[in-house]
Design an enzyme around this catalytic site. Sequence first.
Site, mmCIF file in Angstrom:
data_model
loop_
_atom_site.group_PDB
_atom_site.id
_atom_site.type_symbol
_atom_site.label_atom_id
_atom_site.label_comp_id
_atom_site.label_asym_id
_atom_site.label_seq_id
_atom_site.Cartn_x
_atom_site.Cartn_y
_atom_site.Cartn_z
ATOM 1 N N HIS A 45 0.820 -1.221 0.000
ATOM 2 C CA HIS A 45 0.000 0.000 0.000
ATOM 3 C C HIS A 45 0.852 1.269 0.000
ATOM 4 C CE1 HIS A 45 0.352 0.033 4.507
ATOM 5 N NE2 HIS A 45 0.233 1.330 4.337
ATOM 6 N N ASP A 67 -0.032 -7.483 1.482
ATOM 7 C CA ASP A 67 0.476 -6.099 1.532
ATOM 8 C C ASP A 67 2.008 -6.103 1.564
ATOM 9 O OD1 ASP A 67 0.476 -3.379 1.720
ATOM 10 O OD2 ASP A 67 -0.078 -3.299 3.845
ATOM 11 N N GLY A 106 2.705 5.968 8.975
ATOM 12 C CA GLY A 106 4.053 6.394 8.602
ATOM 13 C C GLY A 106 5.079 5.297 8.865
ATOM 14 N N SER A 138 4.357 2.142 8.256
ATOM 15 C CA SER A 138 4.080 1.073 7.293
ATOM 16 C C SER A 138 5.277 0.773 6.419
ATOM 17 C CB SER A 138 2.929 1.473 6.370
ATOM 18 O OG SER A 138 1.726 1.294 7.032
HETATM 19 N N1 ARG Z 1 -1.145 1.872 7.665
HETATM 20 C C1 ARG Z 1 -0.170 2.568 8.441
HETATM 21 C C2 ARG Z 1 0.854 3.197 7.499
HETATM 22 O O1 ARG Z 1 0.572 3.292 6.319
HETATM 23 C C3 ARG Z 1 0.428 1.674 9.507
HETATM 24 C C4 ARG Z 1 -0.519 1.553 10.626
HETATM 25 C C5 ARG Z 1 -0.082 0.621 11.671
HETATM 26 N N2 ARG Z 1 -1.082 0.674 12.678
HETATM 27 C C6 ARG Z 1 -0.989 0.091 13.873
HETATM 28 N N3 ARG Z 1 -1.945 0.278 14.717
HETATM 29 N N4 ARG Z 1 0.064 -0.623 14.180
HETATM 30 O O2 ARG Z 1 1.861 3.729 7.911
#
Ligand code: ARG
Length: 293
Positions: free
Chosen positions: A65, A113, A204, A206
Amino acid sequence: MRKLIAAMTLFLASHGVSDTRIIGGDTVTQSQEFMVTLFKKGRFNYFFSCGGSLLDNEWILTAAHCVDQDEPEDLAVVVGELLPFESSAELQLISEVIVHPNYVGSDTDYDFDIALLRLAAPISNESLDIASSDLPTGTDLTVMGWGSTDLEDYSESLQSVIVEVVSQSTCEHQYTVEIDGSLVELISDNMMCAADTNKDSCSGDSGGPLMIQSEGQYFQVGIVSWGFGCADEDFSGVYIRVDRFLDWINSYKTERESLIQVDVQNSDGGSSKGAITWLTLVACLAFCRRKAR
Ligand code: ARG
């Protein structure tokens, strides 16, 4: 039960992924050569987007993503810098973006992902090896990134936090939600959960690595993928299990990756918690039988 799930869905809708509070980590002071900061080209400059990790001298692992909309020329990375936003940090260009073909990335399907980025020019930084993600509940894992802290949208300096492996059944239970009147299981076999009180990865982070530490060395177990909120006690952080994708990764690389066996006996909590669960079960079995008679 249904009511609970409906309430949960509502709760999720209101809390969503917009909660940018937390992490509860520490600033990393020791150089981490394998850590990658991913930037995207804007109109006038590059802006921070995600984390990643170095697999060998030319391949980077990140989340699908983070890059599924991008061409190689839209991206650049900084490798192995604790302070990647300093003007002295060197940007490296990307020559290939490979998103896992099964990645959909819809609201209800976050599976697969995972993505690979190829560096335009190889570098000699130390890379990360991959370890098995089949770990006892409670095993300590480290996650690193420049994502949201409780103070800022992103962190200038690399942050690190220790979270514990959450059992797959708890993980599945947390993320079974009602959507349009039917129950949807958001957790796949390619995902795992990790969490601890007031500690989590956040937006951030991710694409960055979830790692197990053994004899002073880190090994990658997961990729930061998603979660409802951050450090929410009801919802764990969700990570992609990298070991499930070893063959896929190796189909692109000349230097093959193999699974490193890491001894988790000395990672505190893991095996002892497992033992306690078994003891309780055995004790209960004996007790319950007697009662039934
Ligand atoms: N989707 C988020 C990103 O793009 C990461 C989120 C992780 N969330 C969590 N609760 N550990 O950076």
